[in-house]
Design a protein around this motif. Structure first.
Motif, PDB file in Angstrom:
ATOM      1  N   THR A  79      -2.447  14.708  -1.797  1.00 42.20           N
ATOM      2  CA  THR A  79      -3.640  14.806  -1.554  1.00 42.20           C
ATOM      3  C   THR A  79      -4.590  14.999  -3.056  1.00 42.20           C
ATOM      4  OG1 THR A  79      -3.621  15.638   0.396  1.00 42.20           O
ATOM      5  CG2 THR A  79      -5.781  15.667  -0.641  1.00 42.20           C
ATOM      6  N   ASP A 122     -11.628   2.977   2.004  1.00 40.65           N
ATOM      7  CA  ASP A 122     -10.904   3.502   1.202  1.00 40.65           C
ATOM      8  C   ASP A 122     -10.159   4.816   1.329  1.00 40.65           C
ATOM      9  OD1 ASP A 122      -9.640   2.684  -1.650  1.00 40.65           O
ATOM     10  OD2 ASP A 122     -10.512   4.839  -1.959  1.00 40.65           O
ATOM     11  N   GLY A 166      -0.773   2.236  -3.370  1.00 41.99           N
ATOM     12  CA  GLY A 166      -1.896   2.748  -2.821  1.00 41.99           C
ATOM     13  C   GLY A 166      -3.210   1.971  -2.543  1.00 41.99           C
ATOM     14  N   ALA A 167      -4.462   2.405  -2.639  1.00 44.19           N
ATOM     15  CA  ALA A 167      -5.572   1.729  -2.191  1.00 44.19           C
ATOM     16  C   ALA A 167      -5.985   1.144  -3.543  1.00 44.19           C
ATOM     17  CB  ALA A 167      -6.835   2.859  -1.948  1.00 44.19           C
ATOM     18  N   ARG A 208      -6.627   6.156   2.110  1.00 46.08           N
ATOM     19  CA  ARG A 208      -5.693   7.240   1.396  1.00 46.08           C
ATOM     20  C   ARG A 208      -5.411   8.254   2.011  1.00 46.08           C
ATOM     21  NH1 ARG A 208      -7.653   7.285  -4.708  1.00 46.08           N
ATOM     22  NH2 ARG A 208      -8.672   5.307  -4.966  1.00 46.08           N
ATOM     23  N   GLN A 267       0.659  -1.180  -0.072  1.00 42.97           N
ATOM     24  CA  GLN A 267       0.035  -0.001  -0.011  1.00 42.97           C
ATOM     25  C   GLN A 267       0.793   1.235   0.083  1.00 42.97           C
ATOM     26  OE1 GLN A 267      -2.495  -0.442   3.448  1.00 42.97           O
ATOM     27  NE2 GLN A 267      -3.570  -2.179   2.621  1.00 42.97           N
ATOM     28  N   GLU A 326      -2.173   7.264   3.984  1.00 38.98           N
ATOM     29  CA  GLU A 326      -1.040   7.130   3.144  1.00 38.98           C
ATOM     30  C   GLU A 326      -0.486   8.503   2.565  1.00 38.98           C
ATOM     31  OE1 GLU A 326      -0.215   6.143  -1.791  1.00 38.98           O
ATOM     32  OE2 GLU A 326      -2.149   5.778  -0.794  1.00 38.98           O
ATOM     33  N   TYR A 377     -12.687  10.644  -8.174  1.00 39.32           N
ATOM     34  CA  TYR A 377     -13.025  10.002  -6.850  1.00 39.32           C
ATOM     35  C   TYR A 377     -13.781  11.098  -5.859  1.00 39.32           C
ATOM     36  CZ  TYR A 377     -11.804   7.660  -2.471  1.00 39.32           C
ATOM     37  OH  TYR A 377     -11.665   7.066  -1.280  1.00 39.32           O
ATOM     38  N   ARG A 400      -4.138  11.671  -5.078  1.00 40.20           N
ATOM     39  CA  ARG A 400      -4.798  10.376  -4.546  1.00 40.20           C
ATOM     40  C   ARG A 400      -6.284  10.439  -4.369  1.00 40.20           C
ATOM     41  NH1 ARG A 400      -3.867   6.216  -5.480  1.00 40.20           N
ATOM     42  NH2 ARG A 400      -4.495   5.111  -3.616  1.00 40.20           N
ATOM     43  N   LEU A 401      -6.584  11.879  -4.459  1.00 43.94           N
ATOM     44  CA  LEU A 401      -8.217  12.319  -4.365  1.00 43.94           C
ATOM     45  C   LEU A 401      -8.271  13.159  -5.675  1.00 43.94           C
ATOM     46  CD1 LEU A 401      -8.570  13.194  -0.664  1.00 43.94           C
ATOM     47  CD2 LEU A 401      -8.818  11.086  -1.542  1.00 43.94           C
TER      48      LEU A 401
END
Length: 473
Positions: free
Chosen positions: A323, A269, A243-244, A273, A239, A276, A331, A326-327
Motif C-alpha cells: 500500500t 484507478d 500495476g495501474a 490499485r 496489471q 492489486e 498520489y 502503490r499509494l
C-alpha cells in the motif's frame, strides 16, 4: 435581499430558471419552500479557486529497490517459518541426543521451498527485466546482450517453477497439489468478469441513459469469445506485474462535469490499485505461511497458535508495504486535490430548515459551502469549500470522506505498522523459545525500515500541509 447583488463575479453561482408558477414574489401561502429556487446565500459563497499546497519531493522508493526489499522480507519470513516447523532439541545432553542439528533437514521438502522462492521472486525478476528494458544500448552488441539477459531471466524463472512443480507432482497427492494452484484458480475468475479492467471511458460505451437520466447497463451476452477471454487474461497478468496506468496531471478545472470525470477516473484507478495490493498481500501470506503447513506429514507436530500469528503478521506487513508503494504521497495528494474540488453533501431531515432559502440542485453549478439544495425530494447541505458532487451518489461521499484529509491514508498505515511493531516487541520480550525470539528479531528489522519511511513521510508532509493551512488563514 437574501441573494445579494448580482454581478459578473456571481455568474459561476447562477441559479436555475424559475418555474412559471413561482414568478410571483409572494410564493405559496403554506410557509413551505416552493418549487422555485433562490440564489445561494451571499455569506456562504466560497472562493472559485483552491490553493493546493506544494508537496515536497521525497526520496522515491524505486520499483527495483522495493521489489528487492519485499522479496527479502518474504524470503526471511519463509525461512523463519521453516525454522519453527522443523526445529529440533539439539541442546539436550549428549547421552541421549535426539538430533545433531538445529533443524530436521531430512524432513524439509526442498522442491517446495524452491517453488515458493521462485514464485515470490516473480515480481523482482520482472522489475529487473523492465529495468533492463529502460537501458538505451549504444551498439548492436549491447542490444543483443540485453535481450539475451532478459530472455534468460524469464526462461530460468519459468524453468525452475516447471521443474519443481513436476517433482512435487510425482511425490505428493493430487489434493496437496491443489493447494499450489488455489490462488491462481481464484485469480482467474476474479479478473474474468471484472469491469475494472476497462477504463471509465471504455465502460461508458456499453451504457445508455434513460429518460430520467439514470444509467442502465446494457445486457451482456453470457458467452464470451476466445479472443475476449485471452484479452482479459493478458490484461490481468499485465496489471499483476506493472500495476495501474499513469494518470494525467491534475488540472484545477472549474467545470463541474470535468471534476466529476476526473473523480471517476481516480476512483477506477484507486480501486484497481487496492485490488492489486489485496491480492498480492494475500498471495504472499498464503505461499509463505500457509502452504508449508499443507505439506507437513501427519505425524509431525507444530505450534498452531504461532503459525496463525505468523500468517497474520506476514499478511499485514505485506499489505502495508504494498500500500505504501502503490499509494505514495504524491498520489494521495492527487486524490486530496480532486476531493477538494468535488465536495460533499450532508443529508438533513425533511422538516428541518423550513425558513432557510433552499435551491434546486443543478449539475452545472459549483455550490458554495453551507448552501441548502433539494435533490430527489431530499434536503442536503454543502460541506466542502466547493461542491460539485451528486448529493445522492454514495461513491462521491465515500471519495470525499477518504481523501479530503490528505494524511488519512498515511496515518492509517503508520498506526497499523506501529501496532505490529509493538506487538512483535512484546512477543520478543515474552517468548521463551529460541526459535520464536530469533524469528521476531529477524522480522523486526523490516518493520523498522517501513516505520522509518512512513514516519519520515508523515512528518514532512504534515509540516507542509500545516504551513499551507496557516498561510490560507
Amino acid at each position: 435581499m437574501a441573494g445579494g447583488r448580482r454581478g459578473p463575479a456571481r455568474q459561476q453561482y447562477g441559479r436555475p430558471p424559475l418555474s412559471p408558477t413561482s414568478s410571483s414574489g409572494a410564493g405559496n401561502r403554506t410557509g413551505l419552500p416552493g418549487p422555485a429556487s433562490s440564489p445561494p446565500l451571499a455569506s456562504g459563497v466560497g472562493p472559485l479557486h483552491i490553493r493546493h499546497p506544494k508537496v515536497p519531493e521525497l526520496a522515491p522508493n524505486g520499483g527495483l529497490a522495493f521489489e528487492g526489499f519485499l522479496f527479502l522480507y518474504l524470503f526471511l519470513a519463509l525461512l523463519t517459518h521453516l525454522l519453527n516447523l522443523y526445529k529440533t532439541v539439539w541442546w539436550y545432553p549428549a547421552q541421549h541426543p535426539p538430533s545433531h542439528t538445529t533443524l530436521n533437514f531430512h524432513l524439509i521438502d526442498y522442491h517446495l521451498v524452491a517453488f515458493i522462492t521462485a514464485l515470490l521472486a516473480r515480481r523482482l525478476i520482472w522489475a529487473l527485466v523492465c529495468q533492463m528494458g529502460g537501458i538505451s544500448p549504444g551498439t548492436v552488441l549491447q542490444l543483443v546482450l540485453l535481450l539475451s539477459l532478459r530472455v534468460a531471466l524469464l526462461t530460468v524463472s519459468a524453468g525452475i517453477q516447471a521443474w519443481t512443480l513436476s517433482r512435487l507432482f510425482h511425490s505428493h497427492s493430487l489434493i496437496s497439489l491443489l493447494f499450489l494452484c488455489y490462488p491462481c484458480l481464484v485469480y482467474v475468475p476474479l479478473y474474468w468478469w471484472s469491469r475494472e479492467l476497462r477504463t471509465p471511458r471504455q465502460d461508458t460505451s456499453s451504457n445508455h441513459t434513460d429518460k430520467n437520466g439514470v444509467a442502465e447497463e446494457q445486457t451482456e451476452s453470457v458467452g464470451m469469445s476466445a479472443s475476449r477471454v485471452l484479452f482479459l487474461l493478458l490484461e490481468a497478468l499485465r496489471q499483476q506485474f506493472v500495476g495501474a496506468s499513469v494518470l494525467p496531471p491534475h488540472a484545477c478545472a472549474l467545470s463541474p462535469p470535468a471534476v466529476r470525470a476526473e473523480v471517476q477516473l481516480l476512483k477506477w484507478d484507486f480501486n484497481l490499485r487496492i485490488k492489486e495490493v489485496l491480492y498480492n498481500s494475500l498471495l504472499s501470506a498464503y505461499y509463505v505461511a500457509f502452504l508449508p503447513l499443507c505439506f507437513l506429514k501427519s505425524t509431525q507436530h507444530y505450534d498452531m497458535r504461532w503459525s496463525c500469528e505468523h500468517l497474520l503478521l506476514v499478511w499485514v506487513n505485506s499489505f502495508v508495504l504494498l500500500t505504501a508503494h502503490r499509494l505514495p504521497p504524491t498520489y494521495c495528494d492527487r486524490l486530496h486535490r480532486a476531493a477538494a474540488h468535488l465536495g460533499c453533501w450532508q443529508r438533513l431531515e425533511p422538516g428541518a430548515h423550513g425558513n432557510t432559502p433552499q435551491h434546486t440542485w443543478s449539475e452545472s453549478i459549483i455550490w458554495p459551502q453551507g448552501v441548502l439544495v433539494r435533490h430527489q425530494k431530499s434536503l442536503y447541505r454543502a460541506l466542502g469549500t466547493l461542491n460539485v458532487a451528486i448529493p445522492s451518489d454514495v461513491s462521491h461521499a465515500r471519495f470525499y470522506f477518504l481523501f479530503h484529509r490528505p494524511l488519512r491514508i498515511l496515518n492509517s498505515l503508520l498506526t497499523i505498522e506501529g501496532a505490529v511493531v509493538v506487538y512483535e516487541l512484546y512477543g520478543l520480550a515474552s517468548s521463551r523459545r529460541w526459535q520464536h525470539s530469533l524469528s521476531a528479531a529477524v522480522l523486526l528489522f523490516a518493520n523498522y525500515v517501513l516505520v522509518y519511511r512512513l514516519l519520515r513521510d508523515r512528518l514532512v508532509l504534515g509540516r507542509a500541509y500545516a504551513r499551507a493551512d496557516s498561510l490560507q488563514r
